[in-house]
Structure formats: structure tokens, C-alpha cells
Write a protein that holds these residues in place. Sequence first.
Motif, PDB file in Angstrom:
ATOM      1  N   ARG A  35       0.846  -1.185   0.000  1.00 36.27           N
ATOM      2  CA  ARG A  35       0.000   0.000   0.000  1.00 36.27           C
ATOM      3  C   ARG A  35       0.887   1.242   0.000  1.00 36.27           C
ATOM      4  N   GLU A  36       0.537   2.210  -0.825  1.00 30.03           N
ATOM      5  CA  GLU A  36       1.340   3.425  -0.914  1.00 30.03           C
ATOM      6  C   GLU A  36       0.488   4.665  -0.735  1.00 30.03           C
ATOM      7  N   ASP A  41       4.862  11.657  -5.960  1.00 27.23           N
ATOM      8  CA  ASP A  41       5.398  12.195  -7.212  1.00 27.23           C
ATOM      9  C   ASP A  41       4.646  11.647  -8.425  1.00 27.23           C
ATOM     10  N   SER A  42       4.200  10.415  -8.328  1.00 28.47           N
ATOM     11  CA  SER A  42       3.549   9.762  -9.473  1.00 28.47           C
ATOM     12  C   SER A  42       2.201  10.369  -9.838  1.00 28.47           C
ATOM     13  N   GLY A  85       0.163  16.888 -10.196  1.00 22.43           N
ATOM     14  CA  GLY A  85      -0.327  17.522 -11.413  1.00 22.43           C
ATOM     15  C   GLY A  85      -1.529  16.823 -12.027  1.00 22.43           C
ATOM     16  N   ARG A  86      -1.847  15.632 -11.547  1.00 21.45           N
ATOM     17  CA  ARG A  86      -2.999  14.885 -12.081  1.00 21.45           C
ATOM     18  C   ARG A  86      -4.101  14.700 -11.036  1.00 21.45           C
ATOM     19  N   PHE A  87      -3.722  14.491  -9.778  1.00 18.51           N
ATOM     20  CA  PHE A  87      -4.680  14.236  -8.711  1.00 18.51           C
ATOM     21  C   PHE A  87      -4.770  15.457  -7.794  1.00 18.51           C
ATOM     22  N   LEU A 118       2.239  10.890   4.094  1.00 22.02           N
ATOM     23  CA  LEU A 118       1.955   9.788   3.168  1.00 22.02           C
ATOM     24  C   LEU A 118       2.369   8.429   3.730  1.00 22.02           C
ATOM     25  N   ARG A 119       2.619   8.377   5.021  1.00 22.89           N
ATOM     26  CA  ARG A 119       2.996   7.113   5.666  1.00 22.89           C
ATOM     27  C   ARG A 119       1.737   6.438   6.209  1.00 22.89           C
ATOM     28  N   GLN A 120       1.440   5.266   5.718  1.00 17.68           N
ATOM     29  CA  GLN A 120       0.185   4.608   6.103  1.00 17.68           C
ATOM     30  C   GLN A 120       0.145   4.263   7.580  1.00 17.68           C
TER      31      GLN A 120
END
Length: 128
Positions: A48-49, A64-65, A68-70, A110-112
Motif C-alpha cells: 500500500r502506498e 510524485d507519481s 499535477g494529475r490528482f 503519506l505514511r500509512q
Amino acid sequence: QERLVESGGGSVQGGASLRLSCAASLYSAYTYSDLYMGWFRQAPGNEREGVAAIAGDGSTEYADSVKGRFTISKDNTKNTLYLQMNGLKPEDTAVYYCAAAGWVASRYLLRQNKYNYWGKGTQVTVSS
């Protein structure tokens, strides 16, 4: 009882858009507007990321992935978290989870393992 319920997933073609929603019902000990919340995803065979997160003060963090999109956002009047996903790619295919915590250090957004409330997830499938 704490409860997070995701919705909005589906199957789309590459380049399409989806908006995920996460409705929150939490103990009255929490003020929804102060919650730290995030979107995480898990593809088959992968860990999970973290995808995007929003702090209690409204500041945001993105992987990073997806930059600009989400776009992550919260509607504090509806106790609802959103993830607007544009320009979807096949590699975005995963189960997307909503998570919440009373507080998370900014460097760990962003750490689950910093989140203690989780939804059951919604599937997003992007075909090429």
C-alpha cells in the motif's frame, strides 16, 4: 463508531477522470475539519502506498507519481474527503483507501502507519 466509506471507483479508459469520495463518521472527540486525512492505494502484488494527504490546516502532500494529475480536498460541511483524478493511467489501477488520524507530522503525511482509521477501499481500474 468510527467509519470511513469510500465511493466513486470504477473502470475507465486511460486519460479519463474519476472522483473518489470518502464519507466520515467519527467519534465526537474529533472535529472533522482538524482531521488529517489521506488517500492510499494498493495494486495487486504491491505494498500500500500513499497517494495524497491533507493536513488539518489544509496543506496537502502528493506522491510524485500523481502530482499535477490528482487533487485532494475536504468538504468540512459534509464530512467528506475527495480525490479528483485526472489523466488516469493503467498504472493507477489499484484499490484506493481513505484514512484518517487526529494528527500526523507533516513529513509523514503519506505514511500509512501514521493513520489509525481506514475505509474498506474502492476499486479503480484503468485500461489502456
